[in-house]
Enzyme design. Structure first.
Site, mmCIF file in Angstrom:
data_model
loop_
_atom_site.group_PDB
_atom_site.id
_atom_site.type_symbol
_atom_site.label_atom_id
_atom_site.label_comp_id
_atom_site.label_asym_id
_atom_site.label_seq_id
_atom_site.Cartn_x
_atom_site.Cartn_y
_atom_site.Cartn_z
ATOM 1 N N LYS A 5 -5.500 2.093 3.463
ATOM 2 C CA LYS A 5 -6.808 1.672 2.511
ATOM 3 C C LYS A 5 -7.681 2.555 2.230
ATOM 4 O O LYS A 5 -8.077 2.871 0.874
ATOM 5 C CB LYS A 5 -7.276 0.484 3.045
ATOM 6 C CG LYS A 5 -6.349 -0.637 3.389
ATOM 7 C CD LYS A 5 -6.880 -1.838 4.239
ATOM 8 C CE LYS A 5 -6.101 -2.792 4.420
ATOM 9 N NZ LYS A 5 -6.346 -4.150 5.159
ATOM 10 N N VAL A 18 -6.558 -3.279 -0.864
ATOM 11 C CA VAL A 18 -7.567 -3.082 -0.049
ATOM 12 C C VAL A 18 -8.518 -4.561 -0.361
ATOM 13 O O VAL A 18 -8.928 -4.617 -1.185
ATOM 14 C CB VAL A 18 -8.613 -2.039 -0.620
ATOM 15 C CG1 VAL A 18 -9.667 -1.761 0.520
ATOM 16 C CG2 VAL A 18 -7.685 -0.695 -0.749
ATOM 17 N N ASP A 31 -3.008 1.328 9.068
ATOM 18 C CA ASP A 31 -3.081 0.359 7.962
ATOM 19 C C ASP A 31 -4.606 0.867 7.309
ATOM 20 O O ASP A 31 -4.803 0.612 5.975
ATOM 21 C CB ASP A 31 -2.889 -0.745 8.334
ATOM 22 C CG ASP A 31 -2.992 -1.732 7.278
ATOM 23 O OD1 ASP A 31 -1.834 -1.564 6.478
ATOM 24 O OD2 ASP A 31 -3.749 -2.702 7.222
ATOM 25 N N GLU A 56 -0.552 -7.758 14.124
ATOM 26 C CA GLU A 56 0.826 -7.611 13.942
ATOM 27 C C GLU A 56 1.721 -8.177 15.207
ATOM 28 O O GLU A 56 0.834 -8.197 16.224
ATOM 29 C CB GLU A 56 1.318 -6.168 13.592
ATOM 30 C CG GLU A 56 0.693 -5.856 12.182
ATOM 31 C CD GLU A 56 1.271 -6.601 10.976
ATOM 32 O OE1 GLU A 56 2.390 -6.684 10.994
ATOM 33 O OE2 GLU A 56 0.513 -6.543 10.037
ATOM 34 N N GLU A 64 -5.377 -4.100 -7.023
ATOM 35 C CA GLU A 64 -6.346 -4.687 -6.365
ATOM 36 C C GLU A 64 -6.275 -5.240 -5.097
ATOM 37 O O GLU A 64 -7.093 -5.104 -4.125
ATOM 38 C CB GLU A 64 -6.822 -6.001 -7.313
ATOM 39 C CG GLU A 64 -8.377 -6.494 -6.602
ATOM 40 C CD GLU A 64 -9.549 -5.500 -6.801
ATOM 41 O OE1 GLU A 64 -9.574 -5.120 -5.896
ATOM 42 O OE2 GLU A 64 -9.946 -5.494 -7.959
ATOM 43 N N LYS A 116 0.916 -1.209 -0.003
ATOM 44 C CA LYS A 116 0.062 -0.246 -0.014
ATOM 45 C C LYS A 116 1.001 1.073 0.054
ATOM 46 O O LYS A 116 0.280 2.335 -0.356
ATOM 47 C CB LYS A 116 -0.979 0.161 1.270
ATOM 48 C CG LYS A 116 -2.016 -1.172 1.032
ATOM 49 C CD LYS A 116 -2.658 -1.035 2.632
ATOM 50 C CE LYS A 116 -1.960 -1.797 3.699
ATOM 51 N NZ LYS A 116 -1.958 -3.215 3.491
ATOM 52 N N GLY A 119 -2.898 -14.877 16.250
ATOM 53 C CA GLY A 119 -2.026 -14.447 15.259
ATOM 54 C C GLY A 119 -2.858 -13.365 14.029
ATOM 55 O O GLY A 119 -2.181 -13.011 13.153
ATOM 56 N N LEU A 142 -10.439 -9.718 -2.836
ATOM 57 C CA LEU A 142 -11.819 -9.160 -3.120
ATOM 58 C C LEU A 142 -11.692 -8.275 -4.076
ATOM 59 O O LEU A 142 -10.937 -7.249 -4.022
ATOM 60 C CB LEU A 142 -12.460 -8.541 -1.627
ATOM 61 C CG LEU A 142 -12.719 -9.711 -0.557
ATOM 62 C CD1 LEU A 142 -13.023 -8.803 0.827
ATOM 63 C CD2 LEU A 142 -13.348 -10.583 -0.714
ATOM 64 N N ALA A 200 -7.559 -7.809 0.111
ATOM 65 C CA ALA A 200 -6.699 -8.823 -0.602
ATOM 66 C C ALA A 200 -7.318 -9.085 -2.097
ATOM 67 O O ALA A 200 -7.423 -8.199 -2.610
ATOM 68 C CB ALA A 200 -6.663 -9.894 0.451
#
Ligand SMILES: NC(=O)c1ccc[n+]([C@@H]2O[C@H](COP(=O)([O-])OP(=O)(O)OC[C@H]3O[C@@H](n4cnc5c(N)ncnc54)[C@H](OP(=O)(O)O)[C@@H]3O)[C@@H](O)[C@H]2O)c1
Length: 376
Positions: free
Chosen positions: A245, A172, A241, A230, A169, A142, A227, A176, A174
């Site tokens: 986006k 934002v 983050d 981060e 693509e 990004k 998990g 989708l 992944a």
């Protein structure tokens, strides 16, 4: 005769390795199905570069051998692969590839694939240089799309009409179809009134747990253990983050915004930024009361809390908001992402894209789809 796309890939982490494996394993099928020859020419991480010369680039055996050493499960560093050298700089790696391509005069096109975590200052010059020379770029990273407006404009101008040689693509949601949906709406002259949604699996999980009655400190600790966060959860809880986006969507829409123009509400106060990670995790309980009462206030009016990004009327904001439990965003549970496009045509019933918005394999598949979208 097949079209040839030569790949120079920056980033050999989770997504980079998954992409490399995907392409190596499906190279022959891609050639026979789509008539395109994908050739890896260089793999780059933060310190090293591995160039694949013409013969090696064509040899399936060689690639499979390499893949066996680089698989996510093995996680051998690129620098340990025979032939890897210390990287001078990302720009120098690209300059070398552009020179080589010119001297070979094979008619092949280059695709710069940025699946790195590199800073905007490192990658923008690389991507802009490739695009300026008529080549292509695909980004999962990004950061280059969130650099200064000046640099961003130069980069997208170099990408040709309608950004025809630049794809991003997976930045934002992944794999989708978020960016492509936005571009299709805009290109078909729909008027986009508002884009809203939740773009973070981690914060989706957290707000779902708050709705279920968990304490804030417990929910963050659980998300870290599972998990979802981060290594330092502040990187998620700070909202930057999500802000990146939102900015990518806004800039794609034509808003002239800097990252600093996005109004970001963090989920922890500024004084906690200076704490060590263990101290931060312990002191999270200080925030329990605040989020418990916010959660209860929302529930009292049939609402719930979600970490929402909104792009509207030239502005962007991201933060914790109360939304109706029975709204598209309110109904979403867990780590999935949702993007709601309210437009002139999709006004009463907005267009919704929803599903898993992260994952190395999913992201790699989205990057491959972006690369293949260049096939004429
Ligand atoms: N994982 C996801 O679900 C997902 C989804 C959408 C988008 N993305 C984005 O995709 C990118 C990769 O994600 P990831 O999960 O694969 O991250 P990762 O496992 O942390 O890998 C990052 C890679 O970038 C490399 N790198 C750092 N600086 C570099 C530079 N200047 N030049 C070349 N390579 C450099 C690192 O090299 P070293 O190994 O040498 O440190 C590492 O190989 C990130 O920008 C991420 O935000 C990820």
């Amino acid at each position: 005769m097949s079209q040839v796309l030569e790949i120079v890939q920056f980033g050999m982490g989770g997504v980079g390795r998954a992409l490399f494996g995907l392409i190596v394993q499906h190279k022959a099928a891609i050639r026979s199905k789509l008539g395109v020859e994908l050739r890896y020419r260089a793999l780059v991480d933060s310190t090293s570069v591995l160039r694949l010369e013409q013969d090696a680039a064509l040899s399936h055996q060689h690639l499979l051998h390499l893949w066996n050493g680089l698989k996510p499960a093995v996680r051998e560093r690129l620098s340990r692969q025979p032939g890897a050298t210390t990287k001078p700089s990302d720009s120098a790696v690209l300059a070398h590839e552009l020179e080589r391509l010119k001297s070979e005069d094979s008619g092949a096109n280059l695709v710069v694939v940025d699946v790195s975590g590199a800073a905007a200052e490192e990658m923008i010059p690389v991507i802009t240089a490739a695009l300026s020379q008529g080549h292509r770029a695909v980004l999962a990273n990004k950061r280059p799309l969130c650099g200064s407006l000046h640099d961003y404009k130069q980069m997208v101008e170099a990408a040709g009409f309608g950004l025809s040689r630049l794809r991003y693509e997976t930045t934002v949601g992944a794999a989708l179809p978020v960016i492509s949906t936005l571009r299709n709406l805009a290109n078909s002259f729909d008027l986009i009134e508002e884009i809203s949604g939740t773009f973070s699996g981690t914060l989706g999980y957290l707000t779902t747990r708050l709705e279920e009655g968990s304490l804030y400190s417990e929910a963050v600790a659980e998300a870290k253990l599972a998990g979802y966060t981060e290594p330092d959860p502040r990187d998620d809880l700070g909202g930057v983050d999500v802000a990146r986006k939102a900015l990518i969507l806004a800039r794609t829409l034509g808003y002239q915004l800097e990252l600093s123009d996005v109004k970001v509400t963090s989920l922890y106060p500024a004084y906690m930024q200076e704490m060590s990670l263990p101290e931060f995790m312990t002191r999270l309980t200080d925030l329990d009361k605040i989020y418990l009462s916010r959660s209860q206030e929302a529930a009292a009016t049939g609402e719930t809390l979600r970490y929402v990004a909104t792009v509207k009327e030239g502005h962007c904001r991201v933060g914790l908001e109360q939304v109706l439990k029975d709204s598209q965003i309110g109904r979403l549970k867990g780590t999935d992402n949702i993007v709601v496009f309210k437009t002139q045509r999709y006004h009463n019933q907005p267009l919704v894209v929803q599903g898993p918005g992260a994952g190395q394999e999913l992201t790699a598949s989205g990057v491959l789809a972006d690369i293949l979208s260049f096939v004429r």
